[in-house]
Design a protein around this motif. Structure first.
Motif, PDB file in Angstrom:
ATOM      1  N   GLU A  29      68.816  -4.703  12.288  1.00 53.13           N
ATOM      2  CA  GLU A  29      69.919  -4.663  11.329  1.00 53.13           C
ATOM      3  C   GLU A  29      71.163  -4.104  12.010  1.00 53.13           C
ATOM      4  OE1 GLU A  29      69.463  -6.043   8.556  1.00 53.13           O
ATOM      5  OE2 GLU A  29      67.337  -5.933   8.184  1.00 53.13           O
ATOM      6  N   GLY A  30      72.042  -4.982  12.429  1.00 52.10           N
ATOM      7  CA  GLY A  30      73.309  -4.562  13.017  1.00 52.10           C
ATOM      8  C   GLY A  30      74.312  -4.199  11.936  1.00 52.10           C
ATOM      9  N   ARG A  31      75.510  -3.814  12.345  1.00 51.55           N
ATOM     10  CA  ARG A  31      76.545  -3.387  11.398  1.00 51.55           C
ATOM     11  C   ARG A  31      76.928  -4.455  10.383  1.00 51.55           C
ATOM     12  NH1 ARG A  31      80.933  -0.883  15.284  1.00 51.55           N
ATOM     13  NH2 ARG A  31      79.617  -1.777  16.852  1.00 51.55           N
ATOM     14  N   GLN A  32      76.788  -5.720  10.776  1.00 47.65           N
ATOM     15  CA  GLN A  32      77.177  -6.790   9.857  1.00 47.65           C
ATOM     16  C   GLN A  32      76.318  -6.803   8.599  1.00 47.65           C
ATOM     17  OE1 GLN A  32      75.489  -7.248  12.652  1.00 47.65           O
ATOM     18  NE2 GLN A  32      73.929  -8.811  12.373  1.00 47.65           N
TER      19      GLN A  32
ATOM     20  N   PHE B   7      74.423  -7.965   2.724  1.00 52.03           N
ATOM     21  CA  PHE B   7      73.408  -7.082   2.146  1.00 52.03           C
ATOM     22  C   PHE B   7      72.683  -7.789   0.998  1.00 52.03           C
ATOM     23  CE2 PHE B   7      71.977  -3.809  -0.821  1.00 52.03           C
ATOM     24  CZ  PHE B   7      71.190  -3.038   0.012  1.00 52.03           C
ATOM     25  N   ALA B   8      73.435  -8.479   0.143  1.00 47.10           N
ATOM     26  CA  ALA B   8      72.828  -9.202  -0.986  1.00 47.10           C
ATOM     27  C   ALA B   8      71.910 -10.318  -0.484  1.00 47.10           C
ATOM     28  CB  ALA B   8      73.921  -9.773  -1.893  1.00 47.10           C
ATOM     29  N   ARG B   9      72.336 -11.036   0.557  1.00 47.37           N
ATOM     30  CA  ARG B   9      71.479 -12.089   1.132  1.00 47.37           C
ATOM     31  C   ARG B   9      70.220 -11.478   1.736  1.00 47.37           C
ATOM     32  NH1 ARG B   9      76.536 -13.998   2.657  1.00 47.37           N
ATOM     33  NH2 ARG B   9      76.330 -13.218   4.780  1.00 47.37           N
ATOM     34  N   ASP B  10      70.370 -10.317   2.393  1.00 46.26           N
ATOM     35  CA  ASP B  10      69.210  -9.638   2.973  1.00 46.26           C
ATOM     36  C   ASP B  10      68.207  -9.236   1.896  1.00 46.26           C
ATOM     37  OD1 ASP B  10      70.271  -9.883   5.524  1.00 46.26           O
ATOM     38  OD2 ASP B  10      71.000  -7.811   5.610  1.00 46.26           O
ATOM     39  N   VAL B  11      68.710  -8.706   0.774  1.00 52.52           N
ATOM     40  CA  VAL B  11      67.820  -8.313  -0.321  1.00 52.52           C
ATOM     41  C   VAL B  11      67.023  -9.525  -0.788  1.00 52.52           C
ATOM     42  CG1 VAL B  11      67.736  -7.525  -2.724  1.00 52.52           C
ATOM     43  CG2 VAL B  11      69.147  -6.302  -1.053  1.00 52.52           C
TER      44      VAL B  11
ATOM     45  N   ARG C  60      66.349 -12.283   0.882  1.00 53.08           N
ATOM     46  CA  ARG C  60      65.453 -12.729   1.956  1.00 53.08           C
ATOM     47  C   ARG C  60      64.229 -11.838   2.053  1.00 53.08           C
ATOM     48  NH1 ARG C  60      66.209 -12.075   7.920  1.00 53.08           N
ATOM     49  NH2 ARG C  60      68.024 -10.847   7.342  1.00 53.08           N
ATOM     50  N   TYR C  61      64.441 -10.516   2.056  1.00 55.40           N
ATOM     51  CA  TYR C  61      63.301  -9.605   2.187  1.00 55.40           C
ATOM     52  C   TYR C  61      62.403  -9.658   0.960  1.00 55.40           C
ATOM     53  CZ  TYR C  61      65.867  -7.876   6.213  1.00 55.40           C
ATOM     54  OH  TYR C  61      66.534  -7.787   7.407  1.00 55.40           O
ATOM     55  N   SER C  62      62.987  -9.881  -0.217  1.00 61.61           N
ATOM     56  CA  SER C  62      62.170 -10.019  -1.431  1.00 61.61           C
ATOM     57  C   SER C  62      61.304 -11.268  -1.358  1.00 61.61           C
ATOM     58  CB  SER C  62      63.066 -10.081  -2.675  1.00 61.61           C
ATOM     59  OG  SER C  62      63.741  -8.871  -2.846  1.00 61.61           O
ATOM     60  N   LEU C  63      61.879 -12.372  -0.890  1.00 62.54           N
ATOM     61  CA  LEU C  63      61.106 -13.602  -0.735  1.00 62.54           C
ATOM     62  C   LEU C  63      59.987 -13.428   0.287  1.00 62.54           C
ATOM     63  CD1 LEU C  63      63.915 -16.315  -0.775  1.00 62.54           C
ATOM     64  CD2 LEU C  63      62.034 -16.087  -2.425  1.00 62.54           C
ATOM     65  N   MET C  64      60.310 -12.760   1.392  1.00 61.03           N
ATOM     66  CA  MET C  64      59.290 -12.536   2.415  1.00 61.03           C
ATOM     67  C   MET C  64      58.157 -11.686   1.860  1.00 61.03           C
ATOM     68  SD  MET C  64      61.711 -12.016   5.769  1.00 61.03           S
ATOM     69  CE  MET C  64      60.387 -11.901   6.982  1.00 61.03           C
ATOM     70  N   ALA C  65      58.498 -10.611   1.142  1.00 58.53           N
ATOM     71  CA  ALA C  65      57.469  -9.738   0.571  1.00 58.53           C
ATOM     72  C   ALA C  65      56.632 -10.494  -0.458  1.00 58.53           C
ATOM     73  CB  ALA C  65      58.115  -8.507  -0.067  1.00 58.53           C
ATOM     74  N   ALA C  66      57.277 -11.319  -1.277  1.00 61.31           N
ATOM     75  CA  ALA C  66      56.554 -12.091  -2.285  1.00 61.31           C
ATOM     76  C   ALA C  66      55.574 -13.063  -1.637  1.00 61.31           C
ATOM     77  CB  ALA C  66      57.540 -12.847  -3.176  1.00 61.31           C
TER      78      ALA C  66
ATOM     79  N   LEU D  70      59.506  -4.827   8.881  1.00 60.02           N
ATOM     80  CA  LEU D  70      59.947  -3.551   9.457  1.00 60.02           C
ATOM     81  C   LEU D  70      61.392  -3.743   9.885  1.00 60.02           C
ATOM     82  CD1 LEU D  70      56.894  -2.718  11.741  1.00 60.02           C
ATOM     83  CD2 LEU D  70      57.301  -2.010   9.390  1.00 60.02           C
ATOM     84  N   ARG D  71      62.262  -2.876   9.410  1.00 59.91           N
ATOM     85  CA  ARG D  71      63.686  -2.991   9.712  1.00 59.91           C
ATOM     86  C   ARG D  71      64.097  -1.877  10.671  1.00 59.91           C
ATOM     87  NH1 ARG D  71      66.382  -3.156   3.981  1.00 59.91           N
ATOM     88  NH2 ARG D  71      68.224  -3.604   5.220  1.00 59.91           N
ATOM     89  N   PHE D  72      64.856  -2.252  11.700  1.00 62.92           N
ATOM     90  CA  PHE D  72      65.299  -1.295  12.698  1.00 62.92           C
ATOM     91  C   PHE D  72      66.802  -1.403  12.897  1.00 62.92           C
ATOM     92  CE2 PHE D  72      60.880  -2.266  13.717  1.00 62.92           C
ATOM     93  CZ  PHE D  72      60.339  -0.999  13.738  1.00 62.92           C
ATOM     94  N   ALA D  73      67.415  -0.293  13.282  1.00 64.31           N
ATOM     95  CA  ALA D  73      68.851  -0.232  13.550  1.00 64.31           C
ATOM     96  C   ALA D  73      69.070   0.098  15.021  1.00 64.31           C
ATOM     97  CB  ALA D  73      69.496   0.824  12.653  1.00 64.31           C
TER      98      ALA D  73
END
Length: 178
Positions: free
Chosen positions: A122-125, A132-136, A138-144, A150-153
């Motif tokens: 997860e870079g600054r973008q 951020f909304a697209r990430d939410v 995407r991650y919700s779909l992946m979890a479903a 695992l998210r890293f900075a």
């Protein structure tokens, strides 16, 4: 020539930089060249064949097989090409994550498809509200669909032990056995 200035080719620039950059940085630059279309494996191989006794050629030849252009950024390249400890299975880089029915839900930076574990840089973008909304989503779909993400900075890339430890623990929780 660009704007009246002479430029070298991607393969030549890669070779020139090989004399000055550490391997990890050289791979990141090479990945960017491949991703942008400035270089491909064949053109790099041709240049490196003719480079005997050129300063940096040994490093360039060692790094060339690690280039694939799939990482979308320097940190992704760094995490994807970092040393994989013998205690973790082989990972896939910049690959799609799909449901059992084959519907694509995301592209993970790194993934372990057999255990449905994905790693994301997860870079600054990603702080941008729209991203951020697209990430939410995407991650919700992946979890479903059963993926553990695992998210890293950037701060995690300076300590690969943290990334490896968390990845190993996630894989073990999903049934992987060393």
């Amino acid at each position: 020539m660009v704007g009246g200035l002479p430029l070298t080719s991607g393969p030549q620039t890669f070779l020139d930089l090989a004399a000055r950059l550490p391997a990890a940085e050289l791979v990141a630059v090479g990945d960017a060249f491949v991703r942008s279309g400035e270089m491909d494996a064949a053109s790099l191989a041709r240049r490196l064949e003719r480079a005997d006794r050129v300063r940096g050629v040994v490093r360039a030849r060692a790094c060339a097989p690690r280039l694939d252009g799939r990482a979308a950024s320097r940190p992704e390249t760094s995490s994807a090409t970092g040393r994989r400890p013998a205690t973790c299975p082989t990972r896939s880089c910049r690959c799609r994550c799909a449901t059992g029915g084959g519907r694509e839900v995301a592209h993970a930076d790194l993934r372990y498809p057999e255990w449905k574990v994905a790693l994301e840089y997860e870079g600054r973008q990603h702080a941008d509200p729209d991203q951020f909304a697209r990430d939410v989503d995407r991650y919700s779909l992946m979890a479903a669909d059963g993926w553990l993400v695992l998210r890293f900075a950037g701060r995690h890339l300076g300590s690969p032990v943290v990334v490896v430890d968390r990845t190993r623990r996630a894989l073990l929780s999903r049934g992987w056995r060393p």
